[in-house]
Design a protein around this motif. Structure first.
Motif, mmCIF file in Angstrom:
data_model
loop_
_atom_site.group_PDB
_atom_site.id
_atom_site.type_symbol
_atom_site.label_atom_id
_atom_site.label_comp_id
_atom_site.label_asym_id
_atom_site.label_seq_id
_atom_site.Cartn_x
_atom_site.Cartn_y
_atom_site.Cartn_z
ATOM 1 N N UNK A 268 0.660 -1.298 0.161
ATOM 2 C CA UNK A 268 -0.027 -0.034 -0.090
ATOM 3 C C UNK A 268 0.779 1.145 -0.060
ATOM 4 N N UNK A 269 2.028 1.346 0.777
ATOM 5 C CA UNK A 269 2.788 2.412 0.744
ATOM 6 C C UNK A 269 3.635 2.484 -0.531
ATOM 7 N N UNK A 270 3.848 1.515 -1.320
ATOM 8 C CA UNK A 270 4.537 1.809 -2.533
ATOM 9 C C UNK A 270 3.449 2.138 -3.625
ATOM 10 N N UNK A 271 2.288 1.641 -3.515
ATOM 11 C CA UNK A 271 1.205 2.176 -4.364
ATOM 12 C C UNK A 271 1.031 3.719 -4.136
ATOM 13 N N UNK A 272 0.974 4.249 -2.912
ATOM 14 C CA UNK A 272 1.061 5.588 -2.731
ATOM 15 C C UNK A 272 2.134 6.380 -3.118
ATOM 16 N N UNK A 273 3.331 5.641 -3.361
ATOM 17 C CA UNK A 273 4.799 6.298 -3.722
ATOM 18 C C UNK A 273 4.698 6.594 -5.195
ATOM 19 N N UNK A 274 4.199 5.471 -5.907
ATOM 20 C CA UNK A 274 3.922 5.458 -7.115
ATOM 21 C C UNK A 274 3.100 6.477 -7.851
ATOM 22 N N UNK A 275 1.847 6.795 -6.913
ATOM 23 C CA UNK A 275 0.843 7.591 -7.214
ATOM 24 C C UNK A 275 1.505 9.220 -6.912
ATOM 25 N N UNK A 276 2.888 9.164 -6.243
ATOM 26 C CA UNK A 276 3.306 10.676 -6.062
ATOM 27 C C UNK A 276 2.803 11.096 -4.588
ATOM 28 N N UNK A 277 2.307 10.290 -3.452
ATOM 29 C CA UNK A 277 2.062 10.778 -2.406
ATOM 30 C C UNK A 277 2.945 10.311 -1.239
#
Length: 324
Positions: A268-277
């Motif tokens: 979930x943290x990786x998804x947020x990171x890839x989304x720029x957050x």
């Protein structure tokens, strides 16, 4: 997103996606999952029928990330030593020497992993969990980053073996690779019909970049509320009746293990990171819930006979479990 002193890797990540699309068509979601695995150190299991470019995608990713890549074709006669390596006798020097196997790479593609018996599959366990292998009496540390990206055909196909539960649980994600859309398949056909097509790609990330991205993903915050929500999702796979899902009460033999909670948190943290957050949203958790949980839930024989699928249970859990 990041402090001004920290490198901004987002342009490189966007370029990595662009390089992948030079070769791989219509599989952006798959590429995203593979990058999540690389950036968080999580092994990935890809499932799909032959011909969906699973092997091509992984090999292209290794080129884009400039990582040492090895492919192992799993067959019924494969031996553990074929994967890990063995001791060979040097007649000239009258000593035994180590011949390292293909496991000594950054990205190891275990192609059609479920076409080999459990003894060979179990040879991966130490490498996947500990990042090391033992040959003879000596333990060798594997180079970092180290990831196993395995492909498997659906278990209904002839000549396949179900993977041991202990091994399956060590895969961070199990990604189902489906058929392409018509427009994407048309583009693939046009490209591959050209016998001179090479699809050359450029390396845009280095090992140092990958470790830098990992450090930044570790800085992505997730609230206490979402952490508790994440735990509730995992517990619901074990006792669905407690979460207003009585139709699945007798369908689950074993729910997701504690590794699922860890994997869901990291993904979930990786998804947020890839989304720029630099913070996690509920949608990030839901986005990866299927891929994190679907291979960690073991249904009863009766449920499988009745056509009850783990995907249905996970969808029900995502509908029923509230964020409080």
């Amino acid at each position: 997103m990041q402090p001004t002193s920290a490198p901004d890797y987002r342009p490189l990540i966007r370029q990595a996606f662009a390089e992948m699309e030079k070769v791989v068509v219509g599989q952006r979601a798959l590429v995203s999952r593979l990058l999540i695995g690389v950036f968080t150190g999580g092994h990935i299991l890809l499932e799909g029928v032959p011909g969906l470019a699973k092997t091509l995608t992984v090999s292209t990713l290794a080129q884009v990330l400039h990582l040492h890549f090895q492919r192992v074709q799993f067959t019924p006669d494969l031996l553990p030593s074929d994967l890990v390596g063995t001791m060979i006798y040097n007649q000239n020097q009258s000593v035994f020497e180590v011949k390292k196997g293909p496991i000594f790479a950054n990205l190891v593609l275990a192609d059609e992993i479920n076409r080999s018996p459990a003894k060979v599959q179990s040879a991966l366990l130490e490498a996947m969990q500990e990042g090391q292998v033992t040959i003879g009496e000596t333990t060798y540390i594997l180079d970092r980053p180290f990831l196993v990206l395995a492909t498997q055909n659906p278990v209904e196909q002839e000549g396949t073996y179900p993977l041991p539960e202990a091994q399956v649980d060590r895969f961070m994600l199990k990604v189902h690779v489906d058929y392409l859309k018509k427009a994407d398949e048309l583009e693939v056909m046009r490209r591959m019909a050209n016998l001179g097509f090479k699809g050359d790609v450029q390396a845009v990330l280095t090992k140092e970049d990958i470790f830098g991205i990992r450090d930044q993903i570790n800085q992505v915050t997730i609230s206490d509320t979402l952490e508790k929500y994440l735990i509730e999702l995992v517990f619901a796979t074990r006792r669905p009746a407690d979460y207003d899902l009585p139709e699945f009460a007798q369908a689950v033999q074993f729910g997701a293990s504690p590794r699922a909670s860890i994997a869901l948190h990291r993904a979930a943290r990786a998804v947020a990171y890839l989304d720029g957050r630099d913070y996690v949203l509920p949608e990030d958790i839901k986005d990866v819930a299927q891929d994190v949980l679907n291979h960690r839930i073991l249904m009863t024989y009766e449920a499988e006979a009745d056509g009850v699928k783990t995907q249905d249970l996970i969808e029900g859990i995502l509908r029923k479990v509230p964020i409080s």
